[in-house]
Each structure stands twice: as C-alpha cells, then as structure tokens.
Motif scaffolding. Structure first.
Motif, PDB file in Angstrom:
ATOM      1  N   LEU A  36      47.913   7.958  56.373  1.00 15.23           N
ATOM      2  CA  LEU A  36      48.222   7.517  55.012  1.00 15.23           C
ATOM      3  C   LEU A  36      47.607   6.146  54.741  1.00 15.23           C
ATOM      4  CD1 LEU A  36      49.744   8.019  52.377  1.00 15.23           C
ATOM      5  CD2 LEU A  36      51.744   6.943  53.408  1.00 15.23           C
ATOM      6  N   ILE A  37      47.754   5.238  55.686  1.00 17.85           N
ATOM      7  CA  ILE A  37      47.164   3.904  55.542  1.00 17.85           C
ATOM      8  C   ILE A  37      45.652   4.014  55.396  1.00 17.85           C
ATOM      9  CG2 ILE A  37      46.753   1.731  56.757  1.00 17.85           C
ATOM     10  CD1 ILE A  37      49.543   2.164  58.070  1.00 17.85           C
ATOM     11  N   PHE A  38      45.056   4.854  56.216  1.00 20.29           N
ATOM     12  CA  PHE A  38      43.604   5.032  56.178  1.00 20.29           C
ATOM     13  C   PHE A  38      43.143   5.566  54.824  1.00 20.29           C
ATOM     14  CE2 PHE A  38      39.763   7.544  56.781  1.00 20.29           C
ATOM     15  CZ  PHE A  38      38.947   6.670  57.480  1.00 20.29           C
ATOM     16  N   LEU A  39      43.866   6.564  54.293  1.00 23.29           N
ATOM     17  CA  LEU A  39      43.491   7.160  53.010  1.00 23.29           C
ATOM     18  C   LEU A  39      43.515   6.130  51.888  1.00 23.29           C
ATOM     19  CD1 LEU A  39      45.363  10.594  53.136  1.00 23.29           C
ATOM     20  CD2 LEU A  39      42.893  10.279  52.962  1.00 23.29           C
ATOM     21  N   VAL A  40      44.581   5.346  51.819  1.00 23.00           N
ATOM     22  CA  VAL A  40      44.682   4.355  50.746  1.00 23.00           C
ATOM     23  C   VAL A  40      43.628   3.264  50.911  1.00 23.00           C
ATOM     24  CG1 VAL A  40      46.181   2.672  49.638  1.00 23.00           C
ATOM     25  CG2 VAL A  40      47.123   4.833  50.426  1.00 23.00           C
ATOM     26  N   ASP A  41      43.404   2.839  52.151  1.00 19.20           N
ATOM     27  CA  ASP A  41      42.396   1.833  52.408  1.00 19.20           C
ATOM     28  C   ASP A  41      41.013   2.322  51.967  1.00 19.20           C
ATOM     29  OD1 ASP A  41      41.611  -0.748  53.702  1.00 19.20           O
ATOM     30  OD2 ASP A  41      40.448   0.601  54.963  1.00 19.20           O
ATOM     31  N   GLN A  42      40.692   3.584  52.277  1.00 25.02           N
ATOM     32  CA  GLN A  42      39.406   4.157  51.883  1.00 25.02           C
ATOM     33  C   GLN A  42      39.292   4.241  50.364  1.00 25.02           C
ATOM     34  OE1 GLN A  42      36.625   5.366  53.909  1.00 25.02           O
ATOM     35  NE2 GLN A  42      37.704   3.919  55.208  1.00 25.02           N
ATOM     36  N   PHE A  43      40.393   4.592  49.696  1.00 30.15           N
ATOM     37  CA  PHE A  43      40.350   4.700  48.232  1.00 30.15           C
ATOM     38  C   PHE A  43      40.057   3.339  47.609  1.00 30.15           C
ATOM     39  CE2 PHE A  43      42.018   4.702  43.963  1.00 30.15           C
ATOM     40  CZ  PHE A  43      41.610   5.930  43.471  1.00 30.15           C
ATOM     41  N   ARG A  45      38.463   0.873  48.893  1.00 29.01           N
ATOM     42  CA  ARG A  45      37.068   0.515  49.148  1.00 29.01           C
ATOM     43  C   ARG A  45      36.144   1.288  48.213  1.00 29.01           C
ATOM     44  NH1 ARG A  45      36.139  -1.562  54.429  1.00 29.01           N
ATOM     45  NH2 ARG A  45      38.065  -1.820  55.577  1.00 29.01           N
ATOM     46  N   LEU A  46      36.395   2.610  48.091  1.00 29.18           N
ATOM     47  CA  LEU A  46      35.546   3.458  47.259  1.00 29.18           C
ATOM     48  C   LEU A  46      35.662   3.095  45.793  1.00 29.18           C
ATOM     49  CD1 LEU A  46      36.243   6.882  48.974  1.00 29.18           C
ATOM     50  CD2 LEU A  46      34.086   5.643  49.001  1.00 29.18           C
ATOM     51  N   ASP A  47      36.851   2.623  45.393  1.00 30.77           N
ATOM     52  CA  ASP A  47      37.046   2.278  43.987  1.00 30.77           C
ATOM     53  C   ASP A  47      36.100   1.149  43.566  1.00 30.77           C
ATOM     54  OD1 ASP A  47      38.538   2.753  41.545  1.00 30.77           O
ATOM     55  OD2 ASP A  47      39.373   0.761  41.827  1.00 30.77           O
ATOM     56  N   ALA A  48      35.784   0.297  44.518  1.00 31.95           N
ATOM     57  CA  ALA A  48      34.858  -0.803  44.213  1.00 31.95           C
ATOM     58  C   ALA A  48      33.427  -0.289  44.056  1.00 31.95           C
ATOM     59  CB  ALA A  48      34.928  -1.856  45.319  1.00 31.95           C
ATOM     60  N   THR A  49      33.066   0.787  44.792  1.00 38.61           N
ATOM     61  CA  THR A  49      31.706   1.330  44.711  1.00 38.61           C
ATOM     62  C   THR A  49      31.609   2.504  43.762  1.00 38.61           C
ATOM     63  OG1 THR A  49      32.171   2.774  46.602  1.00 38.61           O
ATOM     64  CG2 THR A  49      31.218   0.625  47.072  1.00 38.61           C
ATOM     65  N   ARG A  50      32.732   2.961  43.189  1.00 39.49           N
ATOM     66  CA  ARG A  50      32.765   4.018  42.175  1.00 39.49           C
ATOM     67  C   ARG A  50      32.161   5.307  42.727  1.00 39.49           C
ATOM     68  NH1 ARG A  50      33.691   1.914  37.139  1.00 39.49           N
ATOM     69  NH2 ARG A  50      32.653   3.634  36.103  1.00 39.49           N
ATOM     70  N   ASP A  51      32.907   5.974  43.601  1.00 36.50           N
ATOM     71  CA  ASP A  51      32.448   7.217  44.204  1.00 36.50           C
ATOM     72  C   ASP A  51      33.447   8.320  43.861  1.00 36.50           C
ATOM     73  OD1 ASP A  51      31.829   9.340  45.961  1.00 36.50           O
ATOM     74  OD2 ASP A  51      30.775   7.936  47.269  1.00 36.50           O
ATOM     75  N   VAL A  52      33.169   9.082  42.814  1.00 34.04           N
ATOM     76  CA  VAL A  52      34.117  10.067  42.290  1.00 34.04           C
ATOM     77  C   VAL A  52      34.419  11.149  43.309  1.00 34.04           C
ATOM     78  CG1 VAL A  52      34.458  11.833  40.520  1.00 34.04           C
ATOM     79  CG2 VAL A  52      33.427   9.656  39.920  1.00 34.04           C
ATOM     80  N   VAL A  53      33.388  11.613  44.017  1.00 33.71           N
ATOM     81  CA  VAL A  53      33.558  12.753  44.916  1.00 33.71           C
ATOM     82  C   VAL A  53      34.564  12.441  46.018  1.00 33.71           C
ATOM     83  CG1 VAL A  53      32.379  14.304  46.507  1.00 33.71           C
ATOM     84  CG2 VAL A  53      31.225  13.536  44.449  1.00 33.71           C
ATOM     85  N   LEU A  54      34.372  11.326  46.706  1.00 32.76           N
ATOM     86  CA  LEU A  54      35.264  10.992  47.821  1.00 32.76           C
ATOM     87  C   LEU A  54      36.632  10.526  47.323  1.00 32.76           C
ATOM     88  CD1 LEU A  54      32.820   9.236  50.303  1.00 32.76           C
ATOM     89  CD2 LEU A  54      33.417  11.643  50.098  1.00 32.76           C
TER      90      LEU A  54
END
Length: 851
Positions: A36-43, A45-54
C-alpha cells in the motif's frame, strides 16, 4: 501468493511500461501495508510526471484493496482525465467514505458539459447506495439530450438502487423503442421485484453468518426506512467479542455509531483485546469506510484503556500521541509492534513522509527487530533522513536481523552517501547472505559510490567476482577489466555471461571488441547472442568489421539469419564513423540477393556506412553550380529543389528510385519488366523525410516533454476505448464530413494510441511509425486545430487544415500502392509507376512547403 518485494523490483526495473502496468495492478491482490505504501508513493511520483496509464493501474489496485479513504484523498488533487478511473475504483472499494468523494465530484460536473462522466458518476453512486441519490434517481426518466447507451446505464443504476417496482414506470415507453431496451427492462424489473422482497433481517443474517460478506452489502442499510433500521439494530448482539456489529454499522448513520461503538469496544476489552483477532479485522474494515471527521467524533467514545491504540491508529501524527510516546505515557513497544500494519496504513493519508522529526522520538523507544526493520525500510522508501535514521542504519549494519533493511534504506538515501559510505566499506562482506548481497548490489547501482568513493570498495569487490561482474554488467567500470577477462572462460556459465554483458558497456575499447569477437565462436548460444549484441553497440572499426564478417558468413535461409539482420539494423542506427569498404561488401550481398526479404533493411544499413557530406558543403552546392554532381542528381534537383537539403540516406533512396526509372521509364532499357523497386525506394524516401522532418523535429521532442498531454488528448478523442467508433472519433477530431471515413485507418490510429498509453512510444518509436499510413494518422491526430500538439510555421494559414488532410489522404493512397510491391508482387506497367512517381514527388514538395 504475490511476493511484494519481487513485484517492486519488477516495477522499478522494467523497461516496458506494459510490464509495469500489469505489475502495479497485481498489487491490488496483496493485502500487506508495504504494498500500500509503495502504491501511494508511486502515484505521487507519477502525478508529477503526468503518466495516465500507470496512474490508472495504481487507482485500480487501490480500488481492489478497498482503500476508499486513500482514493478520496488522491482524487482531490488529481487531473480530471483520471476521474473515470477514480469513479470506478471508489465504486469497487464499496466504502461509505466514497459517498462524500463522489458527491464532491458530482458538484463540479454538469450533465451538459460531460454527459458520459456524469452518467458514470450516477451509476457509481447507485452501486454505493448513496442515500442522497435517492430522490434524484427516482425522478429520472429518459432525457432527450442523452444517447441510448447513456439511458441504459442510468436505467441499470436505478435497478441496482431502488426497491420500488413503480419507480420503473417512467421508462416503459423508452423500453418499447428497441428489442435490446425491452430485454433490459424485463431484466431490471425482475431484479427490482426480488429486491423489494428482501427484508432487513436478511441483510443482518448474511452480514453475520458469512465469513466474508460482500463489502457493498452493509451499504444497503443506508437505504432502509428509519423504522426498519431501528428494528434491525435491536436484533444485533453488540456484546459479541468478534465485533460483528461493526459490519452492520458500516452503512448506518453517525447517530447509530455513537450509540453502539462503546458497547462494541467494551466487549473487545472483556475478550482480551487481541490485535490479531477477528475483531481487529472487522475494525480495520470499518475504519476504512469512515470520514476523518467521523473518526474524530468517535475517538472520545473509546474506553480509556484503548485510547492510545485508537489515537495512534487513526491519527499517528497528533501532537498528543507523539507526546505520549516521548514521555512514556503509552505502551509504545506494544502499540508499534502489534498495530504496525494499521499505523503505517494511516500514515499514508496523514503525510508522515514530511515529518521525519518523529523518527528521533520514536526510534529510541522501539526494540522489536521486526518493527525496527520495517521502520528502516519505511524511512528509505519515503526518503526520510535524520540523525536518528543515520544512527539506526549504522546499528543495523551490525545486526543480522536488521542488515538487509539497513542496506535497503541506504540504497534509497543516495544523497547522504558521504555520511555512511565509510561505515559500509568497513563491513566483512564475505559473510553476507544472498539477500544482503542483492541489497548491496542495489546500493551501488542506485547511488554510484564506486565513482564517488572508489578506494574502499575495489579490493573487496575484486574478491567477490559475481557481485563485481553484476555491477560491471550495468555500468562501464574499467577498474574491473582484468576481472572481466578472467571470467570470460569461467566454468560457471553465469559468470561468463555477466562478463560478456559487461564488455558491451566498454563500447569505445578496441580490446573489448576483440574479446567479444572471440565469443562469437562460442558453443553456447546465449554467449554468442550477447557477444553480438555487444559488438553491435560498440563504436570501433574492429567491431563493425567483425559483425559484417559474421553476417556474411551466415546462411540466408538459416533460422538465425532474420534475428541477426534485426540486430544489425538497430545496432548500426547511429554509426560514429563511415566505413565505405564495409558498405561495398554489404552492397555486393544485396545485389546477389535482390529478392531476399531482408533486402530493404540491409540497404538502409549499407547507406548508414557510407560517408556523409558536411551540411555547409551541401548548402554551398545548392546555391548554384553542382561541381561533382551526377546527371542523376541534376535531374532530381529539377523535380525536387530541396534535394540537396535531404540527408544522405534520403538522397540515396531517391537515387535508387530514379536510376531504374530513368533507365526503364525513358525507354533506355525496355527489357526490364518489374518496376516494384522504384515504388519501394520512393516510399522509403518519403518515410525517411517524414521521420526526420515530422518525427525528429516536431513529434518526438514534444513526446519527451509532454507525454501526458498526448495521453489526455487521445483519451478525449476516444482512442483509449477497446472498440472505438469511427463516427465518434471523427467527430471529436473535427474532421467529420471533411475526410472520407474509408481513408481514415481507425485500426492503425488505435494501435498508435495504444503505444502512447503503454509507454512503448518512448522506447520503440522507430518501430511504431512503420510506414506512410502511420505518418498520415499522426498528421490528422496532432497537427490540426483546435488543439494542435505539434507546431508548424504555417499553422495559422487559412488553408493549413485542408492541405494537411489532403496530404494525409495522399500518403495513405501511396501506402496502398506500395504494399503490393513490398509483398513481392510485380509492377509491369510503367505508366502506373510513372503516375506513382509523380505523386511521390508532389508529396515530397508538399511536405517541404507545409511541414
């Protein structure tokens, strides 16, 4: 069973976005807090790079885990393009906290501005049995502005929600319009009739008798009449130590929670307050579905002996809790070790990553090795650094129970290497376990201490060949060259393979090229393949000569031939120097095997090995006289004034097309019958020009900067759907009535869009745009008003849109004429080829003028 750590490594190391996408979705089935921690952390990070798929994969995983509260928090600050994924995930999570999240989103949207999203919201709220939807949903009848597909979704939502068959009457006329509508009406009518007979006590029985009742079942309680709800709550055994009453309260109003929660906790205390009990599981599920304000109001009702656990669980960063930990007023060790799963889950939504100061106060009070290891990993994952963290890492190096977790934290705290590098170098590495060795490898690969602090490590690494080879296979490390050479003929196959991989990175070293050439003679298939990969990557003459020699020695009909041609084609994509002698040898093979399927790719490889003319010389030559230019070039300049501005590979393709046309089309050699090569070479020239002018200069730089903007745009067009509709896509593109649907390759557009969504466009763009039809689709999708993603000098010209559409149509027609030639069909009629040539030249001039 999913191993979270293996999945994390796959996600962080996978080169293909599709692999990362599937791995992230799979974490929805892992129920541990680390995932769960990993999933939120990845989100985040991705939110800053704008990656819709992941991001959509993470949202889906959180929905499967039932993390509605975390989803609600992420939704508040997310891009609108992610709204459909959040709606679906919140409905799937089936928690009452989803009511507030979806209500808030519903207030932002109107039915007229985005009917599709609005209908999805209504359906999701119906699935969650949101009591505030009752009046609105029962008043619905067919709305003229909505499509029939939207009406079916609304009608299904009504069927899932209502218990009153008379609520379906406004839809009777609508159901008569089609056979599909009538069938759906009968299905929903049967469903509602069955629901109307479902009694409140039936809900109670299923919630208390089933080991794992459906999470949405308790939400049905929210739709009960007040009298029915009162009668139902009187039937519940609130003194049951298993906490089954918590399942009932998941859908009940806050007044019922305030009345019955104290009784439930008293029963839990009387049973021994075991955190691993069924009560704890039910309490965890119950808390997931509550808003923070509900939790706060209930906290005061908890018996005093459980207040520390409740406070730490629901809000781990509250001042009073931290003070209690620091001053010894709470059983810190018991709470942190027994309730760590719940604490870390809640920590996500409360932003513990920004409160590293708590570590200096909490770490000294934790003595359980398991909990200390988890806190170390948590510090590493969230880049938390303090003197306390540094002290714990140093202590962890000495403790075998903590060592791998300390290494893990170090690998993610690269900025602090100066503080811990010396300490790590002092360890006795020979006694490390395999897991610890893997963690050390990760440290070096992530933070490059060998480059910053080489001295303490080289001697130790040379004594551990496998670790050194693994590092060298990821980075060019000349310090390990002797070790690499010594392991090339190792009896351990894995060591030899790692040594060959390591040599690939020494791509400017002639000696490394020679060693790889020796490996081409190996009996081991994997060693030969890796050696060939390495030689194709090397920028030395010895490597190029060796690869061409190896290729010319192969049987053109053998099973390995096609694979070697592929390696040659992609490996020689950017030569650092010309090699005319090698080009001549390759040209001889091409002439002798003109009908081979690899002919076109090898022709391009040959052209890359030819010397290139300096840009300044080309510009000077274009100004007037053409010293040294052949009659063929002069002829091409008459048709293509920009001929000298083209790259050598484009010029070579145009010469290869024009020379046989001059010979055959002008009657100089009437005995030649097949004119297919002329067609193929002109199409190749067009493809190369589009790749260089449209791809390299316009499209690819924008992809690198704004991939998420492309994803959002393709989503808005409708190309993210499994089966997009032609009229829907053309309407969204604004080309309906402007382009014949038969000239718009929807399937190709869907394929290209998929590479943007899965990220392959970032790695394999040269494979993705595989012909004129692909470039035509790119022009239609990204160059036109009202939202052109690619910018052109003449974009404001009134004729721009029309000219671009006509250009795209012509490219697709030329592709249709080219395909038969590519599949070994002949072109015996010179008049057909003459017309094709003229169209190709006009298209090249049009590209030069407008792109």
């Amino acid at each position: 069973m999913i191993d979270p750590r293996e999945t994390f490594r796959l996600i962080q190391g996978a080169g293909w976005r599709e692999d990362r996408h599937q791995a992230l979705k799979s974490l929805g089935q892992a129920k541990d807090s680390r995932s769960l921690i990993f999933l939120v952390d990845q989100f985040l990070r991705l939110d800053a790079t704008r990656d819709v798929v992941l991001e959509s994969a993470i949202i889906d995983a959180l929905g499967e885990r039932g993390e509605a509260k975390i989803l609600s928090g992420l939704l508040k600050h997310s891009d609108p393009v992610l709204y459909p994924y959040f709606i679906h995930a919140l409905a799937r999570a089936a928690q009452r906290v989803g009511w507030g999240a979806l209500r808030g989103l519903h207030q932002k949207l109107s039915r007229d501005s985005d009917p599709e999203l609005w209908v999805k919201l209504v359906f999701a709220r119906a699935e969650l049995k949101d009591p505030e939807l009752s009046h609105e949903l029962h008043q619905f009848s067919p709305i003229p502005e909505l499509s029939d597909e939207h009406h079916r979704t609304l009608f299904l939502a009504l069927g899932q929600y209502t218990r009153h068959p008379e609520a379906l009457k406004p839809w009777e006329n609508w159901a008569k319009h089609s056979l599909e509508n009538r069938a759906l009406y009968r299905l929903v009518q049967h469903q509602v009739t069955a629901r109307s007979a479902f009694r409140p006590e039936d809900i109670l029985m299923r919630l208390t008798a089933d080991a794992e009742p459906h999470p949405a079942l308790a939400l049905e309680i929210a739709l009960l009449k007040e009298s029915d709800l009162t009668a139902l709550l009187e039937l519940v055994d609130w003194n049951d130590p298993r906490g089954l009453g918590l399942r009932i309260l998941k859908g009940a109003p806050i007044s019922a929670l305030q009345r019955y929660i104290p009784q439930i906790f008293s029963a839990f205390l009387a049973s021994g307050a075991d955190p691993e009990s069924e009560f704890a599981s039910n309490l965890q599920q119950f808390c997931r579905g509550l808003e923070d304000s509900d939790l706060q109001s209930l906290s005061a009702l908890i018996p005093s002996k459980l207040r520390e656990i409740w406070g730490l669980w629901t809000n781990p960063l509250c001042t009073e809790v931290v003070e209690a930990l620091t001053q010894g007023l709470a059983p810190t060790e018991v709470i942190l070790s027994q309730w760590s799963h719940h604490i870390l889950n809640q920590a996500l939504s409360d932003g513990i990553r920004h409160h590293a100061g708590i570590w200096s106060r909490v770490f000294p009070r934790v003595r359980t090795p398991e909990m200390r290891a988890r806190l170390l990993r948590f510090a590493g994952e969230h880049r938390l650094w303090s003197e306390a963290v540094q002290a714990e890492i140093s202590a962890g190096f000495e403790d075998t129970a903590l060592r791998s977790s300390a290494f893990y934290a170090v690998s993610r705290l690269a900025d602090y290497w100066p503080k811990i590098s010396e300490r790590l170098a002092e360890l006795d590495w020979k006694n490390l376990t395999n897991e610890e060795m893997s963690a050390i490898t990760e440290i070096f690969l992530r933070s490059s201490p060998l480059i910053q602090y080489p001295a303490p490590y080289l001697e130790r690494l040379n004594a551990l060949p496998q670790l050194a080879l693994k590092l060298a296979s990821h980075r060019p490390l000349p310090d390990f060259f002797r070790l690499i050479v010594s392991q090339l003929n190792s009896s351990q196959h894995q060591d030899a393979l790692l040594a060959v991989i390591a040599l690939k990175h020494l791509n400017q070293d002639s000696e490394a090229s020679r060693l790889l050439l020796d490996q081409l003679k190996s009996k081991e298939f994997k060693l030969r393949e890796r050696a060939l990969d390495g030689l194709c990557a090397h920028q030395t003459l010895a490597a190029r000569v060796g690869v061409i020699d190896y290729f010319l020695g192969l049987d053109p009909t053998g099973p390995d031939f096609g694979r070697v041609v592929q390696k040659l084609f992609y490996g020689f994509a950017r030569p650092a120097f010309s090699a005319p002698d090698l080009a001549k040898r390759l040209s001889q093979w091409i002439e002798q095997n003109a009908s081979h399927s690899a002919w076109e790719m090898l022709t391009q490889v040959r052209d890359r090995l030819l010397p290139t003319e300096a840009p300044k010389e080309r510009r000077k030559a274009g100004a007037g006289a053409l010293p040294g230019k052949s009659d063929l070039d002069v002829r091409l300049l008459q048709s293509l004034p920009q001929f000298l501005e083209y790259s050598p590979t484009v010029q070579s393709a145009l010469r290869a097309a024009e020379e046989p046309f001059l010979r055959e089309g002008e009657g100089q050699d009437p005995g030649v019958r097949d004119h297919a090569p002329i067609v193929l070479e002109y199409c190749k020239a067009l493809d190369l020009v589009l790749d260089q002018r449209l791809g390299a200069k316009k499209l690819f730089p924008e992809i690198d900067r704004r991939l998420k903007d492309f994803q959002i745009y393709l989503h808005q067009i409708g190309l993210d759907m499994d089966y997009p509709k032609m009229d829907h896509v053309l309407k969204n593109l604004g080309v309906q009535g402007k382009i014949d649907p038969q000239f718009f390759p929807l399937h190709k557009a869907k394929q290209i869009a998929a590479t943007f969504f899965n990220g392959k466009i970032e790695h394999d763009r040269f494979k993705i745009f595989d012909g004129l039809r692909s470039w035509a689709v790119i022009l239609i999708l990204f160059s036109r008003k009202p939202k052109p993603i690619m910018k052109f000098d003449r974009q404001n010209d009134a004729e721009f849109d029309t000219r671009i559409l006509r250009l795209a149509e012509r490219l697709m027609k030329l592709q249709d004429l080219r395909n038969p030639a590519a599949h070994r069909q002949t072109y015996p009629e010179i008049d057909t080829v003459r017309g094709f040539r003229q169209a190709a030249i006009e298209t090249l001039n049009e590209i030069h003028a407008w792109i």
